[in-house]
Scaffold this motif. Structure first.
Motif, PDB file in Angstrom:
ATOM      1  N   THR A  25       0.814  -1.217   0.000  1.00  0.00           N
ATOM      2  CA  THR A  25       0.000   0.000   0.000  1.00  0.00           C
ATOM      3  C   THR A  25       0.846   1.264   0.000  1.00  0.00           C
ATOM      4  N   GLY A  26       2.110   1.108   0.340  1.00  0.00           N
ATOM      5  CA  GLY A  26       2.963   2.288   0.455  1.00  0.00           C
ATOM      6  C   GLY A  26       2.866   2.964   1.810  1.00  0.00           C
ATOM      7  N   ARG A  27       1.979   2.477   2.662  1.00  0.00           N
ATOM      8  CA  ARG A  27       1.775   3.143   3.964  1.00  0.00           C
ATOM      9  C   ARG A  27       2.904   2.830   4.941  1.00  0.00           C
ATOM     10  N   THR A  28       3.581   1.719   4.730  1.00  0.00           N
ATOM     11  CA  THR A  28       4.651   1.320   5.644  1.00  0.00           C
ATOM     12  C   THR A  28       5.978   1.314   4.908  1.00  0.00           C
ATOM     13  N   THR A  29       6.944   2.006   5.469  1.00  0.00           N
ATOM     14  CA  THR A  29       8.290   2.037   4.899  1.00  0.00           C
ATOM     15  C   THR A  29       9.310   1.761   5.989  1.00  0.00           C
TER      16      THR A  29
END
Length: 124
Positions: free
Chosen positions: A54-58
């Motif tokens: 989702t791109g929410r966690t990096t």
């Protein structure tokens, strides 16, 4: 067959910026983590950054936190690494990787597939 192809490497001066891209083909991009790693001459491969589907966690290595940014465009099956304030010690071959999970531990970090790399050279 899964293929990951990196691009965007090259020669840059210290203090400059580069954006690396990694295009994925051969399977669905959906649901997978993507990561960036590098191997400097004569050194082990190092983890740099990873991003969830989702791109929410990096996740970032301390050595690049604040200078490098990972992002992804799922419509294009592509992951990016924006590198700012480059330093000569950033000189390395940069690899992207894809995995069903991400584990923040030395080794493959949960990645299953790897690109062949793109060379980044930073001059002083």
């Amino acid at each position: 067959q899964v293929q990951l192809v990196e691009s965007g490497g090259g020669l840059e001066q210290a203090g400059g910026s580069l954006r690396l891209s990694c295009a994925v083909s051969g399977r669905t991009f959906s649901g997978y983590y993507m990561g960036w790693f590098r191997r400097a001459p004569g050194k082990e491969r190092d983890f740099l950054a990873a991003i969830s589907w989702t791109g929410r966690t990096t996740y970032y290595a301390d050595s690049v936190k604040g200078r490098f940014t990972i992002s992804r465009d799922n419509a294009k099956n592509t992951v990016y690494l924006q590198m700012n304030d480059l330093k000569p010690e950033d000189t390395a071959v940069y690899y992207c990787a894809l995995g069903s999970a991400f584990r923040f531990e030395p080794g493959n970090y949960g990645m299953n597939y790897w690109g062949k790399g793109t060379l980044v050279t930073v001059s002083a």
